[in-house]
Design a protein around this motif. Structure first.
Motif, PDB file in Angstrom:
ATOM      1  N   ALA A  32       0.817  -1.219   0.000  1.00 48.15           N
ATOM      2  CA  ALA A  32       0.000   0.000   0.000  1.00 48.15           C
ATOM      3  C   ALA A  32       0.849   1.267   0.000  1.00 48.15           C
ATOM      4  CB  ALA A  32      -0.962   0.001   1.181  1.00 48.15           C
ATOM      5  N   ALA A  33       1.882   1.321   0.806  1.00 45.38           N
ATOM      6  CA  ALA A  33       2.713   2.536   0.873  1.00 45.38           C
ATOM      7  C   ALA A  33       3.421   2.795  -0.460  1.00 45.38           C
ATOM      8  CB  ALA A  33       3.731   2.419   2.004  1.00 45.38           C
ATOM      9  N   GLN A  34       3.986   1.745  -1.048  1.00 43.99           N
ATOM     10  CA  GLN A  34       4.679   1.909  -2.333  1.00 43.99           C
ATOM     11  C   GLN A  34       3.711   2.341  -3.433  1.00 43.99           C
ATOM     12  OE1 GLN A  34       4.812  -0.767  -0.276  1.00 43.99           O
ATOM     13  NE2 GLN A  34       6.689  -1.948  -0.595  1.00 43.99           N
ATOM     14  N   MET A  35       2.524   1.720  -3.449  1.00 46.94           N
ATOM     15  CA  MET A  35       1.551   2.038  -4.487  1.00 46.94           C
ATOM     16  C   MET A  35       0.974   3.437  -4.315  1.00 46.94           C
ATOM     17  SD  MET A  35       1.773  -0.397  -6.540  1.00 46.94           S
ATOM     18  CE  MET A  35       0.421  -0.029  -7.631  1.00 46.94           C
ATOM     19  N   ALA A  36       0.825   3.898  -3.076  1.00 47.74           N
ATOM     20  CA  ALA A  36       0.329   5.256  -2.841  1.00 47.74           C
ATOM     21  C   ALA A  36       1.294   6.266  -3.443  1.00 47.74           C
ATOM     22  CB  ALA A  36       0.145   5.511  -1.351  1.00 47.74           C
ATOM     23  N   GLU A  37       2.581   6.063  -3.214  1.00 45.58           N
ATOM     24  CA  GLU A  37       3.596   6.979  -3.745  1.00 45.58           C
ATOM     25  C   GLU A  37       3.663   6.883  -5.266  1.00 45.58           C
ATOM     26  OE1 GLU A  37       7.161   8.380  -5.334  1.00 45.58           O
ATOM     27  OE2 GLU A  37       6.967   6.225  -5.032  1.00 45.58           O
ATOM     28  N   LEU A  38       3.663   5.677  -5.794  1.00 45.83           N
ATOM     29  CA  LEU A  38       3.716   5.480  -7.242  1.00 45.83           C
ATOM     30  C   LEU A  38       2.487   6.072  -7.925  1.00 45.83           C
ATOM     31  CD1 LEU A  38       5.060   4.166  -9.753  1.00 45.83           C
ATOM     32  CD2 LEU A  38       3.648   2.163  -9.272  1.00 45.83           C
ATOM     33  N   GLY A  39       1.322   5.796  -7.356  1.00 44.88           N
ATOM     34  CA  GLY A  39       0.086   6.282  -7.948  1.00 44.88           C
ATOM     35  C   GLY A  39       0.036   7.797  -8.054  1.00 44.88           C
ATOM     36  N   ARG A  40       0.507   8.488  -7.030  1.00 40.48           N
ATOM     37  CA  ARG A  40       0.508   9.962  -7.067  1.00 40.48           C
ATOM     38  C   ARG A  40       1.433  10.498  -8.145  1.00 40.48           C
ATOM     39  NH1 ARG A  40       0.241   8.988  -1.472  1.00 40.48           N
ATOM     40  NH2 ARG A  40      -1.806   9.520  -0.676  1.00 40.48           N
ATOM     41  N   ARG A  41       2.453   9.722  -8.512  1.00 39.26           N
ATOM     42  CA  ARG A  41       3.384  10.172  -9.551  1.00 39.26           C
ATOM     43  C   ARG A  41       2.881   9.882 -10.960  1.00 39.26           C
ATOM     44  NH1 ARG A  41       8.212   7.519  -9.823  1.00 39.26           N
ATOM     45  NH2 ARG A  41       7.653   6.036  -8.218  1.00 39.26           N
TER      46      ARG A  41
END
Length: 93
Positions: A32-41
């Motif tokens: 979840a943490a990695q995807m949250a950061e990736l998704g915002r980019r």
């Protein structure tokens, strides 16, 4: 046919580009943490010019909709050049 790209929950959009089900799945598999950061980019609420030009060249497009009874439908639209022309960064017509 006119399609507007927009979030059903604008307040949630600022917090995360993912919907509730995606976030739940990401938590389940521990990313979840990695995807949250990736998704915002990488996930946008609009189409950049390069993507708008690309979509105009496609022979068809696939659209997802939710029917009033809650069922999810996928539809293929042929002759996309004629029926799926991006007119603004958020609207295809």
């Amino acid at each position: 046919m006119e399609i507007t790209i927009m979030s059903e929950h604008p307040a949630m959009e600022a917090a995360s580009p993912w919907h509730r089900g995606e976030i739940a799945l990401q938590h389940t598999v521990g990313v979840a943490a990695q995807m949250a950061e990736l998704g915002r980019r990488v996930i946008r609420d609009h189409m950049i010019d390069q993507h708008r030009q690309f979509y105009e060249q496609l022979p068809f497009a696939v659209f997802g909709t939710i029917a009033p009874d809650g069922l999810v439908w996928a539809s293929r639209v042929l002759a996309c050049r004629a029926s799926c022309r991006p007119v603004t960064p958020r609207i295809c017509a």
